[in-house]
Design an enzyme around this catalytic site. Structure first.
Site, PDB file in Angstrom:
ATOM      1  N   ARG A 123      44.800  51.053  44.968  1.00 22.40           N
ATOM      2  CA  ARG A 123      46.011  49.914  44.092  1.00 22.40           C
ATOM      3  C   ARG A 123      47.198  50.397  42.377  1.00 22.40           C
ATOM      4  NH1 ARG A 123      43.746  44.445  42.228  1.00 22.40           N
ATOM      5  NH2 ARG A 123      42.604  45.494  40.969  1.00 22.40           N
ATOM      6  N   LYS A 130      49.350  46.529  38.303  1.00 23.12           N
ATOM      7  CA  LYS A 130      48.388  46.121  37.270  1.00 23.12           C
ATOM      8  C   LYS A 130      48.490  47.114  35.937  1.00 23.12           C
ATOM      9  CE  LYS A 130      43.649  44.893  36.996  1.00 23.12           C
ATOM     10  NZ  LYS A 130      43.278  43.850  36.360  1.00 23.12           N
ATOM     11  N   GLU A 189      48.192  31.580  39.741  1.00 24.30           N
ATOM     12  CA  GLU A 189      47.401  32.121  39.679  1.00 24.30           C
ATOM     13  C   GLU A 189      46.625  32.311  38.181  1.00 24.30           C
ATOM     14  OE1 GLU A 189      46.921  36.752  39.836  1.00 24.30           O
ATOM     15  OE2 GLU A 189      49.213  36.760  38.343  1.00 24.30           O
TER      16      GLU A 189
HETATM   17  N1  PMP Z   1      45.261  38.241  38.214  1.00 25.39           N
HETATM   18  C1  PMP Z   1      45.021  39.118  37.478  1.00 25.39           C
HETATM   19  C2  PMP Z   1      46.682  38.361  36.912  1.00 25.39           C
HETATM   20  C3  PMP Z   1      44.083  39.884  37.314  1.00 25.39           C
HETATM   21  O1  PMP Z   1      44.268  40.520  35.627  1.00 25.39           O
HETATM   22  C4  PMP Z   1      43.075  40.302  38.266  1.00 25.39           C
HETATM   23  C5  PMP Z   1      42.024  41.070  37.634  1.00 25.39           C
HETATM   24  N2  PMP Z   1      41.581  41.053  36.589  1.00 25.39           N
HETATM   25  C6  PMP Z   1      42.583  39.394  39.366  1.00 25.39           C
HETATM   26  C7  PMP Z   1      43.678  38.342  39.670  1.00 25.39           C
HETATM   27  C8  PMP Z   1      42.287  39.235  40.460  1.00 25.39           C
HETATM   28  O2  PMP Z   1      41.885  41.024  40.873  1.00 25.39           O
HETATM   29  P1  PMP Z   1      40.702  41.719  41.317  1.00 25.39           P
HETATM   30  O3  PMP Z   1      40.052  40.551  42.483  1.00 25.39           O
HETATM   31  O4  PMP Z   1      40.904  43.067  41.844  1.00 25.39           O
HETATM   32  O5  PMP Z   1      39.513  42.164  40.163  1.00 25.39           O
END
Ligand code: PMP
Length: 285
Positions: A52, A151, A184
């Site tokens: 990622r 990200k 989200e």
């Molecule tokens: N959405 C956002 C905006 C995030 O910053 C994160 C991680 N902190 C997630 C979802 C969850 O991602 P992951 O399961 O890869 O930590």
């Protein structure tokens, strides 16, 4: 003992770990990152985080110095140097130092920073009782502006939304996309359990495709649950049997109220508990 921070091949004490004030990561939020967890000395789904990271970097024309294997080694080494087995790890790649202008071509040396620290989790009370959250009026950045799948170091969108939550006493918030669909939370993905189906918004609802989200979908299928990635509205959450958030730091955390509506019976649900139990077996195996 002070923690050791990795910056582009060298370790520094926390007090001496510094980057240039001309780094475009600092000036413009120009860079990408990952947040990961190590359990018993092993970084959970490290390869997926690295993939990622590389995809985020490619999308913003950022060339990460070295190979994925080099970065994997650096992450593992940072844990060892700090004598940590269970930790939260922040891996950051900045565009590097340039000028005060926006020209990314002038940033010649992207910087890789790795910080491994003790975990700062939500208090256990939140896991036992569940979170009460509200919808933020700040909508999620849409993909035409900057894909939420990247990200990036620019988290102002999420920070603005989270502040709205804090103003009304909530530690997390729900963000909708520009169509008014559920996207989200500010730092986690969202799931609901309704009519015996596990639902979560699809990638194109404007979300970061969480690694934890993917693992939960895999585990749910393994457990024989029906899963569905499809657009979702707040109404679906208000009327769900269960709701929970997922993320590397939080793992799975229940949500029992959204915008004043009690979800299900207002207590963390059995499906989430089952998935969390399986998730914990997976991370600690
Ligand atoms: N959405 C956002 C905006 C995030 O910053 C994160 C991680 N902190 C997630 C979802 C969850 O991602 P992951 O399961 O890869 O930590």
């Amino acid at each position: 003992m002070s923690i050791k921070i990795y910056i582009s091949g060298q370790y520094f004490d926390k007090e001496d770990a510094k980057i240039s004030v001309f780094d475009h990561g600092f000036l413009y939020g120009d860079g990408v990152f990952e947040g990961m967890r190590a359990y018993s000395g092993k970084v959970f789904r490290l390869e997926e985080h690295i993939t990622r990271l590389w995809e985020s970097a490619k999308s913003i024309f950022l060339k990460i110095p070295g190979t994925p294997a080099d970065v994997i080694n650096a992450v593992n080494d940072t844990l060892k140097v700090n004598n940590l087995t269970d930790a939260y790890i922040r891996l950051i790649v900045t565009r590097g130092a340039g000028t005060l202008g926006l020209d990314a071509d002038l940033c010649k040396e992207p910087q890789i920073i790795i910080i491994a620290a003790q975990l700062a989790l939500y208090p256990s009370e939140f896991y036992e009782k569940g979170l009460e959250i509200v919808t933020a009026s700040t909508t999620r950045t849409n993909a035409g502006m900057l894909s939420p799948q990247i990200k990036s170091l620019n988290y102002l969108n999420n920070i603005m939304a989270k502040i709205e939550g804090h103003l009304v006493g909530c530690v997390e918030v729900l963000l909708l996309n520009s169509k008014g669909e559920v996207a989200e939370a500010s730092g986690d993905n969202i799931f609901i359990w309704k009519r015996n189906v596990l639902h979560t918004p699809p990638a194109d609802a404007g979300i970061l495709e969480g690694i934890t989200r993917r693992v939960v979908l895999e585990l749910a299928e393994e457990l024989g649950m029906k899963t569905k990635e499809a657009p979702m509205t707040r109404h679906d959450i208000y009327t769900a049997d269960e709701c929970f958030l997922t993320g590397s730091a939080a793992e799975l955390i229940p949500v029992v109220k959204l915008d004043g509506r009690i979800i299900g019976d207002g207590k963390p649900g059995a499906v989430m508990k089952k998935l969390l139990e399986r998730f914990q077996q997976e991370t600690r195996k």
